[in-house]
Structure formats: structure tokens, C-alpha cells
Design a protein around this motif. Structure first.
Motif, PDB file in Angstrom:
ATOM      1  N   CYS A   1      69.623  21.373  74.864  1.00  0.00           N
ATOM      2  CA  CYS A   1      68.189  21.484  74.600  1.00  0.00           C
ATOM      3  C   CYS A   1      67.798  20.890  73.258  1.00  0.00           C
ATOM      4  O   CYS A   1      66.730  20.306  73.123  1.00  0.00           O
ATOM      5  CB  CYS A   1      67.751  22.948  74.607  1.00  0.00           C
ATOM      6  N   ILE A   2      68.638  21.074  72.258  1.00  0.00           N
ATOM      7  CA  ILE A   2      68.274  20.680  70.898  1.00  0.00           C
ATOM      8  C   ILE A   2      69.204  19.574  70.426  1.00  0.00           C
ATOM      9  O   ILE A   2      70.405  19.782  70.318  1.00  0.00           O
ATOM     10  CB  ILE A   2      68.332  21.884  69.943  1.00  0.00           C
TER      11      ILE A   2
ATOM     12  N   LEU B   1      62.289  25.464  77.235  1.00  0.00           N
ATOM     13  CA  LEU B   1      62.403  24.767  75.953  1.00  0.00           C
ATOM     14  C   LEU B   1      62.771  23.304  76.176  1.00  0.00           C
ATOM     15  O   LEU B   1      62.197  22.409  75.551  1.00  0.00           O
ATOM     16  CB  LEU B   1      63.442  25.453  75.059  1.00  0.00           C
TER      17      LEU B   1
ATOM     18  N   LEU C   1      59.660  24.002  68.224  1.00  0.00           N
ATOM     19  CA  LEU C   1      60.378  25.246  68.513  1.00  0.00           C
ATOM     20  C   LEU C   1      59.549  26.454  68.078  1.00  0.00           C
ATOM     21  O   LEU C   1      59.426  27.428  68.834  1.00  0.00           O
ATOM     22  CB  LEU C   1      61.733  25.259  67.818  1.00  0.00           C
TER      23      LEU C   1
ATOM     24  N   ARG D   1      61.463  21.428  64.651  1.00  0.00           N
ATOM     25  CA  ARG D   1      61.206  22.773  64.116  1.00  0.00           C
ATOM     26  C   ARG D   1      59.803  23.250  64.500  1.00  0.00           C
ATOM     27  O   ARG D   1      59.630  24.374  64.976  1.00  0.00           O
ATOM     28  CB  ARG D   1      61.360  22.762  62.594  1.00  0.00           C
TER      29      ARG D   1
ATOM     30  N   LEU E   1      60.590  20.118  74.988  1.00  0.00           N
ATOM     31  CA  LEU E   1      61.134  19.082  74.109  1.00  0.00           C
ATOM     32  C   LEU E   1      61.047  17.711  74.762  1.00  0.00           C
ATOM     33  O   LEU E   1      60.763  16.711  74.089  1.00  0.00           O
ATOM     34  CB  LEU E   1      62.576  19.408  73.730  1.00  0.00           C
TER      35      LEU E   1
END
Length: 142
Positions: A61-62, A132, A82, A79, A136
Motif C-alpha cells: 500500500c505504501i 487505502l 494517509l 503523509r 493512494l
């Protein structure tokens, strides 16, 4: 723990920007968390899963990146996205997400504290990771 606290003070002293951080607690928390994870990794090099497994859950995801100003900008966007994502979640789901991915609590502990089954917590976390990831991707961060 005492060593991590002392290391936090030393690192904070060296990393303190010219202007005082807006949220000193968050600034120190980030340093402490990094030091604690590094210490944990050095102690448990051969072991898999555990606390570090929590971080690995979010790897799809990140994205990871360091260094250049462009990457710093992207991390700032990440950031902000999120934080926006967390603000849109109902309080219970936000608490589950933060407990799992910031405090690295085990799913059984989270389930016991909020009074639901562990399977329910796992399903909620799976769905939150999917949401998420979609967010994104929509923001061109993946």
C-alpha cells in the motif's frame, strides 16, 4: 527502553530543525519509533514476522523512498493522503488501524480491547488496506 529514550534525546538534539517542530510529541515519537524498530531488528535478525511483520503488511500500500527533494515531496503527499484517509474513517476503524500499524499491536490484543473477534479485526484491517491502496492509486501515489 531506557537506552531508546536516551538515544531519542541524542537524535532529537541532532535532528531538531531551525524552527521548533509544530508538534514536538509527534517529532519525538517518530524518532523513538525508528530507534525502537532498529533496536528490535538488531536483536531479532533471524526471526520473521512479529512486529516487523506488521510493517510488511502495508508494503503493497505504501511505497518506500528516500533522499531527493522529489521523493521528499512525494512522502509529504503520502503523509497528507494517509492523514486524510484516517480522518474519514469511523473512530473504531481508525483506532484499529492506528493500533495495528503505528503501535504494532497484535490483532488478538486489539480484538480483546475493543470487544470483537480476532477474525473481525483481521477482516477490518484487510478492507482498510484495500481502501487505502485505492485512495493512494487515485492520488497517483502508487
Amino acid at each position: 527502553a531506557e537506552e531508546c529514550v536516551n538515544d531519542t534525546y541524542v537524535d532529537a538534539w541532532g535532528a531538531m530543525p531551525e524552527a521548533r517542530p509544530l508538534y514536538l510529541g509527534a517529532f519525538l515519537s517518530k524518532i523513538t519509533r525508528r530507534i525502537s524498530i532498529d533496536r528490535f531488528r538488531s536483536i531479532h535478525r533471524e526471526k520473521r514476522g512479529g512486529v516487523l511483520g506488521v510493517v510488511e503488511e502495508l508494503t503493497e500500500c505504501i511505497p518506500d523512498g528516500e533522499g531527493s527533494p522529489a521523493e521528499e515531496y512525494e512522502r509529504g503527499r503520502l503523509r497528507d493522503t494517509l492523514n486524510e484517509f484516517l480522518r474519514t474513517l469511523p473512530e473504531e476503524r481508525r483506532a484499529i488501524f492506528v493500533r495495528r500499524y503505528f503501535y504494532a499491536q497484535e490483532t488478538r490484543v486489539i480484538a480483546k480491547e475493543i470487544g470483537v473477534s480476532e477474525a473481525n479485526v483481521k477482516i477490518i484491517l484487510f478492507r482498510l488496506r484495500e481502501q487505502l491502496k485505492s485512495r493512494l492509486e487515485a492520488c497517483d501515489l502508487l
